[in-house]
Design an enzyme around this catalytic site. Structure first.
Site, PDB file in Angstrom:
ATOM      1  N   LYS A  81       2.413   9.734   8.393  1.00  0.00           N
ATOM      2  CA  LYS A  81       1.718   9.255   9.585  1.00  0.00           C
ATOM      3  C   LYS A  81       2.345   9.807  10.887  1.00  0.00           C
ATOM      4  O   LYS A  81       2.115  10.945  11.227  1.00  0.00           O
ATOM      5  CB  LYS A  81       1.627   7.724   9.569  1.00  0.00           C
ATOM      6  CG  LYS A  81       0.720   7.218   8.424  1.00  0.00           C
ATOM      7  CD  LYS A  81       0.089   5.885   8.682  1.00  0.00           C
ATOM      8  CE  LYS A  81      -1.072   5.625   7.745  1.00  0.00           C
ATOM      9  NZ  LYS A  81      -0.773   4.832   6.565  1.00  0.00           N
ATOM     10  N   PHE A 101       0.849  -1.193   0.000  1.00  0.00           N
ATOM     11  CA  PHE A 101       0.000   0.000   0.000  1.00  0.00           C
ATOM     12  C   PHE A 101       0.882   1.239   0.000  1.00  0.00           C
ATOM     13  O   PHE A 101       1.770   1.374   0.841  1.00  0.00           O
ATOM     14  CB  PHE A 101      -0.921   0.036   1.228  1.00  0.00           C
ATOM     15  CG  PHE A 101      -1.870   1.205   1.208  1.00  0.00           C
ATOM     16  CD1 PHE A 101      -2.991   1.187   0.389  1.00  0.00           C
ATOM     17  CD2 PHE A 101      -1.637   2.327   1.978  1.00  0.00           C
ATOM     18  CE1 PHE A 101      -3.856   2.274   0.343  1.00  0.00           C
ATOM     19  CE2 PHE A 101      -2.503   3.422   1.943  1.00  0.00           C
ATOM     20  CZ  PHE A 101      -3.611   3.378   1.127  1.00  0.00           C
ATOM     21  N   ASP A 121       9.161   2.652   1.668  1.00  0.00           N
ATOM     22  CA  ASP A 121       7.971   3.355   2.127  1.00  0.00           C
ATOM     23  C   ASP A 121       7.851   3.095   3.629  1.00  0.00           C
ATOM     24  O   ASP A 121       7.420   2.030   4.051  1.00  0.00           O
ATOM     25  CB  ASP A 121       6.739   2.859   1.366  1.00  0.00           C
ATOM     26  CG  ASP A 121       5.454   3.549   1.829  1.00  0.00           C
ATOM     27  OD1 ASP A 121       5.462   4.178   2.907  1.00  0.00           O
ATOM     28  OD2 ASP A 121       4.430   3.440   1.123  1.00  0.00           O
TER      29      ASP A 121
END
Ligand SMILES: *Cc1c(COP(=O)(O)O)cnc(C)c1O
Length: 404
Positions: free
Chosen positions: A254, A140, A225
């Site tokens: 995040k 993702f 990532d």
């Protein structure tokens, strides 16, 4: 005043684009690892805003950084630089493999910048044929059209018209599959050191080393990532630090703002020049307000006290989850790294992670899912021991109702 207007969950269905299906309660206040809803009911927060609230809710020092900066300067545009951005960049460079930083506002934007940088770098170094990006199945990377195309979950790109091409997918943690796919046409390989949305699956150190070696052999850039695995989540500032394998580009979002929307792309002095003046940009990227918050978050997280505490909390949480697994038989495996934990539902309960989330919420506990078979926990890195204990107790009540 409009702020006294009464609103409720039904207003969501009336007013909002239906791309989300939020739970019934509406939280109105948070403190540490607790949340309170409109009715004053409390929740233990083991979801952490999906691995965002790294220091819990309303951390006093982060609130202080936000309010101090809010009274000075919010936004100036990238026609000017600003002090918080330069201080934050300097601290990120000092703490990591990176020499250069680009600030944006979200994980998807950080990855978008990373993929554009990789393509532009390869274009300038070699030529337009070297544009292929290899990603992992079930990965993702965000929800822009480029990032859903690179992401390894076709359900997120289906129906959105012609996809971006030049992207292929290989199974995660599979060295031979990458070896078979990578070539002189590859500009970048992108890997999550821990697959988050894909089920909380850590990459093996052996795999990461092999990916690095294959990238070097084919002159491709390695992108990590770390949007979910970064900022102390795994017990090191970034998950790559466990393996000692440094990427060419790393994306961070995040937890980096502790709840304030900010993200960063980190890279090396060798690669960064490909994003020359005018080649890329963002109106809000690197605004002083976000950078001041992230600077304080980094100051707090990048200390032995917080990073070592992650391991202690992980031990407490996973021991509690293993006990529940033994007692109730609901989990077949407890996996993950640091405070990114996946409890895999046993055969009999496959597909019911959403149901566990719902039952947990009814018991006053917030957890996440990662796919239909994995209950995911991503609490504050400084969650108190007592909140973990109380959270595990509420989880047990929820699971007792699941097993009936
Ligand atoms: C959440 C996430 C993203 C997307 O971040 P946004 O801020 O939602 O755009 C990208 N990559 C990973 C690994 C993530 O977990």
């Amino acid at each position: 005043m409009s702020q006294s207007m009464q609103v409720n969950r039904a207003d969501f269905d009336r007013l909002m684009v239906p791309n989300y299906a939020p739970v019934d309660m509406i939280p109105v206040r948070g403190d540490g690892s607790r949340l309170w809803d409109q009715q004053g009911r409390d929740y233990i927060d083991l979801a952490g805003g999906i691995a965002v609230n790294a220091l819990g809710h309303a951390h006093p020092q982060v609130v202080e950084a936000l309010t101090e900066q809010a009274q000075k300067l919010w936004h100036v545009s990238n026609i000017m630089t600003n002090e918080p951005a330069l201080r934050l960049a300097s601290k990120l460079v000092a703490a990591t493999f990176a020499d250069k930083v680009l600030f944006v506002n979200s994980g998807a934007e950080a990855n978008e910048a990373a993929f554009k940088l990789a393509r532009r770098w390869a274009h300038d170094q070699v030529g337009p044929d070297k544009h292929e990006i290899i990603a992992c199945s079930n990965s993702f990377h965000g929800r822009t059209l480029f990032t859903v195309s690179v992401g390894g979950q076709p359900k997120y790109s289906q129906g959105f018209g012609p996809a971006i091409t030049g992207i292929s997918h290989v199974p995660y943690n599979d060295i031979a599959a990458l070896e078979a796919q990578i070539s002189a046409r590859t500009c970048a390989v992108v890997v999550e050191p821990v697959q988050g949305e894909g089920g909380v699956i850590p990459a093996s150190a052996e795999y990461l080393k092999a990916v690095r070696a294959l990238c070097d052999k084919h002159d491709a850039l390695l992108i990590f990532d770390e949007v979910q695995s970064g900022m102390g989540r795994t017990g090191k500032l970034y998950a790559y630090m466990h393996s000692g394998v440094a990427p060419d580009i790393l994306t961070s979002a995040k937890g980096i703002g502790g709840g304030f929307p900010i993200a960063a792309m980190l890279t090396t002095g060798r690669v960064a020049p490909a994003l020359s003046v005018g080649s890329h940009g963002s109106t809000y990227g690197g605004n002083p307000l976000g950078c001041a918050v992230a600077e304080r978050v980094l100051d707090i997280i990048n200390t032995p006290q917080v990073l070592d505490g992650v391991g202690e909390r992980q031990a407490q949480l996973t021991a509690g989850l293993r006990q529940l697994a033994d007692e109730l038989g609901v989990f077949s495996d407890i996996r993950g790294q640091g405070l990114l934990i996946g409890a895999v539902l046993a055969e009999r309960w496959r597909g019911q992670a959403g149901q566990v989330m719902k039952l947990a919420q009814e018991e006053g506990l917030l957890v996440l899912q990662a796919g239909a078979d994995v209950v995911r926990l991503a609490p504050s890195l400084i969650i108190p021991e007592a909140d973990i204990r109380e959270g595990l107790g509420r989880l047990r009540s929820a699971l007792l109702r699941l097993v009936g």
